[in-house]
Design an enzyme around this catalytic site. Structure first.
Site, PDB file in Angstrom:
ATOM      1  N   GLY A  65      23.113  -8.250 -27.722  1.00 44.05           N
ATOM      2  CA  GLY A  65      23.580  -7.399 -26.633  1.00 44.05           C
ATOM      3  C   GLY A  65      23.694  -8.146 -25.320  1.00 44.05           C
ATOM      4  O   GLY A  65      23.171  -9.247 -25.162  1.00 44.05           O
TER       5      GLY A  65
ATOM      6  N   GLY B 180      14.415  -0.087 -23.546  1.00 45.07           N
ATOM      7  CA  GLY B 180      13.075  -0.282 -24.067  1.00 45.07           C
ATOM      8  C   GLY B 180      12.959   0.316 -25.444  1.00 45.07           C
ATOM      9  O   GLY B 180      12.431   1.410 -25.612  1.00 45.07           O
TER      10      GLY B 180
ATOM     11  N   ASP C 186      14.645  -6.201 -22.574  1.00 47.42           N
ATOM     12  CA  ASP C 186      13.426  -5.388 -22.701  1.00 47.42           C
ATOM     13  C   ASP C 186      12.157  -6.161 -22.370  1.00 47.42           C
ATOM     14  O   ASP C 186      11.084  -5.562 -22.269  1.00 47.42           O
ATOM     15  CB  ASP C 186      13.305  -4.834 -24.123  1.00 47.42           C
ATOM     16  CG  ASP C 186      14.396  -3.839 -24.466  1.00 47.42           C
ATOM     17  OD1 ASP C 186      15.108  -3.398 -23.546  1.00 47.42           O
ATOM     18  OD2 ASP C 186      14.548  -3.513 -25.656  1.00 47.42           O
TER      19      ASP C 186
END
Length: 546
Positions: free
Chosen positions: A156, A319, A275
């Site tokens: 990502g 997250g 994250d």
């Protein structure tokens, strides 16, 4: 930082003790030897016994490289070409002739420099685990004109991807004089799809001002044999792989295949996860930017909530399994009334539940702001809705906890309480992922890229770079892929958050009863490691004092 001390043992059978030369230990044996360019061809002519011996040797080489010393010193070292290429030649580092570094007092990192994983110790503590310190070495194992480097971005998007690409190119070109640098387009599949672009400092000059990645990215597409075949066919000998834990697992497989073939190819990972859930390292690049950008969404939610009667602003942040962004964004904002993360279980209904707390806070203040990490509350979503699928990287496709929570809140107040609420749901996830990195992350990306290049030129391979207690280090792949870093809810940082939001514990009475009766697997609920379990007293004491 630590020193190697007196090595007692190493799991590498071919390792040799360092010799001392001119006040510094020479890193590795450097007797010249012709480099075997095509061991695959040789394999076809091997006898069965020779092939079996090579397999046994490879298994020994692929073991973790551990060096022990005095007073409990342990170095989790990273592989080097000399571990599997006998007599690999070395060369003087051209950095010593670089005018930009002429004022530097000490060009090179001492070969014995290591970075301690644990810095808070007691008087009689053992030295513990260390990692090799990152930085330029006196000897390099590539001539500048023989280097053919490639860079790939996978997974990502994350702020800072373009900055890392830019700084890798500039470090190779400006520091070491490397001119042959390829960009692999579209992630791992780009290796065998022949999607490449030439990278030069001029082409990457301004890309750090843009979000995303100029190389493109994708999930999946990893085929170890095809990728290594492409690397070998193109004569690539530096591979820089930027991606998260799934990508780094793929990088480890590429390194292992390259090592089995006996190729002189450095495989280096730059860990990327917005994250901040990569183990061992202090933080991952893009995290600071994500926390900063999340403030804008929280501010908007606060304005909306404050401007309406019984206003609720609900913000969903990144997250999947770790709530670091939600926790740090909440602490930075000071406008948040409740933060929900995957590591801290909660329940909706009944005494001490989330819905009861929302009602109480609305009656007290007339509005509230809730921040929820995308992986929180997944166990509460109805089983009928949980046909869990996975993406191409193997990650679970999570259900939208923000939408689900919004609906539950509306149903609660419109049904049982007959109370009108004005709820605004904000999901800034892709807006945050797509922004360029801020000043702090730009500097961090530069240091990561330089550390990666220095390590590859020095002959190290099969490692990732990262900051450990403020010092950059080379970390074996297995240490960052074996598990994910998570928020420890018995740690002081989570206590600071609870103090800031004044939110209660949402643990159910049944859960607390089980904990007190020692009937619950605490590790599965709290994600605690043994070293953290008693950091602030027992779990039971912590729950009783909540």
């Amino acid at each position: 930082m630590g020193s190697l001390g007196s090595p007692r043992s190493t799991s590498f059978p071919n390792s040799k003790p360092s010799a001392t030369q001119n006040g510094q230990a020479s890193e590795l044996e450097t007797s010249p030897s012709p480099f075997p360019r095509n061991l695959l061809a040789e394999k076809t002519h091997m006898s069965r016994s020779e092939s079996a011996k090579k397999k046994i040797k490879n298994k020994e080489i692929l073991k973790p490289k551990i060096v022990t010393g005095d007073v409990g010193y342990v170095l989790e070292d990273v592989p080097h070409f000399s571990d599997y290429i006998p007599g690999v030649p070395s060369h003087p580092n051209p950095l010593q002739d670089n005018p930009a570094y002429s004022v530097v007092k000490q060009y090179f990192v001492d070969v014995d420099d290591t970075v301690s994983q644990k810095i808070v110790v007691k008087q009689n503590s053992k030295k513990g685990t260390h990692f090799r310190r990152a930085g330029p070495r006196q000897k390099v194992y590539f001539e500048s004109d023989e280097v053919q480097a490639c860079i790939v971005t996978c997974g990502g998007l994350c702020p800072g991807l373009n900055t890392v690409v830019r700084e890798l190119v500039c470090a190779l070109f400006d520091i070491y004089g490397v001119t042959k640098i390829l960009g692999i387009k579209g992630g791992y599949k780009g290796f065998y799809s022949c999607n490449t672009i030439e990278l030069t400092p001029k082409k990457v000059n301004d890309i750090h001002k843009r979000g995303g990645t100029i190389l493109g990215t994708s999930r999946g597409g990893h085929d170890t044999v095809k990728i290594v075949d492409a690397i070998q066919d193109r004569g690539i000998n530096h591979v820089y792989i930027i991606g998260g834990d799934g990508t780094q697992k793929g990088a480890a497989m590429i390194y292992e295949e390259i090592q089995r073939r006996g190729l002189k190819v450095a495989v280096v990972g730059i860990p990327k996860t917005i994250d901040n859930d990569i183990e061992v390292i202090d933080k991952s690049f893009g995290f600071d930017t994500a926390v900063e950008e999340a403030q804008k969404a929280i501010y908007a939610a606060h304005v909306e909530a404050e401007s309406h009667e019984n206003g609720i602003g609900l913000v969903k942040l990144m997250g999947r399994n770790s709530g670091f962004i939600a926790m740090y964004a909440t602490l930075a904002s000071r406008d948040v009334d409740c933060c929900l993360i995957p590591e801290s279980p909660f329940h909706l209904e009944g005494e001490g539940g989330l819905l009861e707390f929302i009602e109480k806070r609305l009656k007290e203040n007339g509005h509230m702001v809730i921040v929820v990490a995308e992986g929180a509350g997944q166990d509460l979503i109805a089983d009928s809705l949980r046909n869990i699928n996975h993406d191409a990287s193997g990650n679970k496709l999570l259900l939208d906890v923000g939408l689900w929570l919004s609906q539950k809140i509306k149903e609660y107040f419109s049904g049982k309480k007959k109370m009108r609420v004005n709820l605004k749901y904000i999901d800034p996830t892709y807006m945050i992922r797509a922004v360029p990195s801020n000043a702090s992350d730009n500097i961090y990306c530069t240091l990561l890229a330089h550390s990666a290049v220095h390590g590859a030129m020095a002959g190290y391979t099969g490692f990732t770079v990262g900051s450990v207690n403020g010092r950059h280090a080379y970390i074996p792949y297995h240490r960052i892929t074996e598990k994910q870093k998570k928020v420890v809810i018995t740690d002081r940082m989570w206590a600071r958050l609870l103090s800031s939001t004044n939110q209660p514990s949402f643990l159910s009475h049944e859960f607390i009863k089980n904990v007190k009766g020692e009937e619950t697997d605490l590790g599965s609920h709290f994600y605690l490691e043994n070293e953290y379990a008693l950091c602030n007293g027992s779990i039971t004491d912590a729950i009783e004092n909540m």
